[in-house]
Design a protein around this motif. Sequence first.
Motif, mmCIF file in Angstrom:
data_model
loop_
_atom_site.group_PDB
_atom_site.id
_atom_site.type_symbol
_atom_site.label_atom_id
_atom_site.label_comp_id
_atom_site.label_asym_id
_atom_site.label_seq_id
_atom_site.Cartn_x
_atom_site.Cartn_y
_atom_site.Cartn_z
ATOM 1 N N THR A 65 0.835 -1.193 0.000
ATOM 2 C CA THR A 65 0.000 0.000 0.000
ATOM 3 C C THR A 65 0.875 1.250 0.000
ATOM 4 O O THR A 65 1.823 1.340 0.785
ATOM 5 N N ASP A 67 0.042 4.413 0.862
ATOM 6 C CA ASP A 67 -0.183 5.289 2.010
ATOM 7 C C ASP A 67 -1.008 4.549 3.056
ATOM 8 O O ASP A 67 -2.194 4.283 2.867
ATOM 9 N N HIS A 68 -0.374 4.235 4.182
ATOM 10 C CA HIS A 68 -1.038 3.453 5.227
ATOM 11 C C HIS A 68 -1.925 4.298 6.133
ATOM 12 O O HIS A 68 -2.670 3.741 6.948
ATOM 13 N N ASN A 70 -3.951 7.237 5.283
ATOM 14 C CA ASN A 70 -5.046 8.035 4.753
ATOM 15 C C ASN A 70 -5.971 7.163 3.917
ATOM 16 O O ASN A 70 -5.612 6.050 3.535
ATOM 17 N N TYR A 71 -7.152 7.716 3.617
ATOM 18 C CA TYR A 71 -8.143 6.955 2.873
ATOM 19 C C TYR A 71 -8.612 7.693 1.622
ATOM 20 O O TYR A 71 -9.692 7.460 1.117
ATOM 21 N N ARG A 72 -7.748 8.589 1.132
ATOM 22 C CA ARG A 72 -8.028 9.209 -0.156
ATOM 23 C C ARG A 72 -7.820 8.173 -1.254
ATOM 24 O O ARG A 72 -7.054 7.215 -1.066
ATOM 25 N N GLU A 74 -5.984 8.142 -3.852
ATOM 26 C CA GLU A 74 -4.575 7.929 -4.225
ATOM 27 C C GLU A 74 -3.820 7.127 -3.168
ATOM 28 O O GLU A 74 -2.761 6.558 -3.447
ATOM 29 N N SER A 75 -4.366 7.073 -1.942
ATOM 30 C CA SER A 75 -3.705 6.294 -0.893
ATOM 31 C C SER A 75 -3.737 4.798 -1.174
ATOM 32 O O SER A 75 -2.938 4.041 -0.625
ATOM 33 N N TYR A 76 -4.658 4.372 -2.029
ATOM 34 C CA TYR A 76 -4.817 2.958 -2.313
ATOM 35 C C TYR A 76 -3.939 2.476 -3.474
ATOM 36 O O TYR A 76 -3.979 1.310 -3.845
ATOM 37 N N TYR A 159 5.334 10.340 0.469
ATOM 38 C CA TYR A 159 5.052 9.015 1.026
ATOM 39 C C TYR A 159 6.327 8.304 1.483
ATOM 40 O O TYR A 159 6.290 7.132 1.837
ATOM 41 N N GLN A 164 5.787 5.278 7.287
ATOM 42 C CA GLN A 164 5.301 4.444 6.193
ATOM 43 C C GLN A 164 6.162 3.187 6.067
ATOM 44 O O GLN A 164 5.651 2.088 5.818
#
Length: 504
Positions: A65, A67-68, A70-72, A74-76, A159, A164
């Motif tokens: 992943t 970005d661990h 956030n839940y935007r 792009e974080s996925y 990131y 992270q």
Amino acid sequence: MNSPKFSVRWLQFMVMILSISVSSSVARIDIPRLSPTRGTILEQLDLLSSAAVSNDLQTFYYTQTLDHFNYRPESYVTFQQRYVMNFNYWGGANGSAPILAYLGAEGPLDDDLAVIGWLNDNAIHFNALLVYIEHRYYGKSIPFRSKEEAFKNASTLGYFNSAQAIADYAEIIMHIKKKLRALYSPVIVIGGSYGGMLASWFRLKYPHVALGALASSAPILYFDKITPTGAYFSVVTKDFREVSETCYQTIRKSWSEIDKIASQPLGLSTLSSKFQTCNPLTDSSELKDRLGLMYVSAAQYNQPPMYPVTVVCGGIDGSEKEDILSKIFAGVVAYRGNRSCYINPPTNESETKGWRWQTCSEMVIPIGIGKNTMFQPDPFDLNSFTKECKKFYGVPPRPHWVTSYYGGHDIKLILQRFGSNIIFSNGLRDPYSRGGVLENISESILAVSTANGSHCLDILPERETDPEWLIRQRKIEVKIIKGWMAKYYADLKSIQTIGFQAEH
């Protein structure tokens, strides 16, 4: 088993990424690299001849992943993160045999596989599975599909940080345990230097994933004014002065001599000729930077059996010429060997971007040079440091973030109750040791240090020529970890017994 081979390109990378300014009007942003490898000592490859890359290593990639936290959308985004395993010594999941996990730091994993020997040397004592995980943004673990895109600007580099990274390690370790059905296999994380800091922080942040940590030469206290800024160069000076007072005095006097010659007509040409530079000098600071690099590298990696500080001073003191700079050049030759040129070989600046970004964002280690050293004074100035970092990346560093997120102030008061199962190992000849944990914090957070040790020496491969104090340090580490595991297995047996009795 194959002997490791290090390319000229890698040597150049190590030379440059360790570079520090000994005397410069520009703020120093290239903080000495926190690496378990020997830096420019790699120029003497026989020091690494005992290291070997095992044929039993298997390479894997984990879909990680980006970005661990956030839940935007792009974080996925995901990227492929490399890890390597050696099953050769493992006792298996059925016996809940342990896992030794090496946490990669600021460099490609390949070099750690060749240089880090502690896991391979001790795996047989634990019947352990060996796991080596590469740090994001290094080696082959690059987000955004290419290094050019990943390092494009502060948005993609955002990131790239330690929080992270240790979240990456947690995901991969839990993935491995699930995949191998090794739910109850205890994990010990091991790291050196920056990786040692990551190992200690991992144990504090993820105690449910790692039973314990071996943090070698981890200067977790060299942040936010906990350690005096001039401590690093004070130890370098002490290392040289203990070897030879005349060597120390010669180095101390050499800086003004370089400045004196540089100020004369054709002075830079004279210095270029005297030091046989690979390219003509454009400023005296270029020469002083390289000499300073040599001295700090020799001190930081002052390892047996050659002891580089002794090698440099042997060259300086043994010179038949009387003038100071000829003596200094004799030290360069003694350290680097006979070459066609010295001081400023061609380098590839793109290779420094990773560690430079880290030091310009969160890893703000305020190293400066005080008045009472063998170097010209150059105190750390946060304002100048910030300006230089903003010029490179458009964002300022966060000098208080490490202590806010991981702690560090009043560490004994806090961790004697809060933390457990961490070994902080240090060699006191290592300049970074002044920022390390040198006293026991509790019964299970322990400091294991040696008076003559150097940077990460304890986790390098065992050698027949190892001195007794180094052998003893490693044995102490193994004994402590075995004690942690014995308590863990006793607890596990007790819980399983209670569970069995409840079922019946």
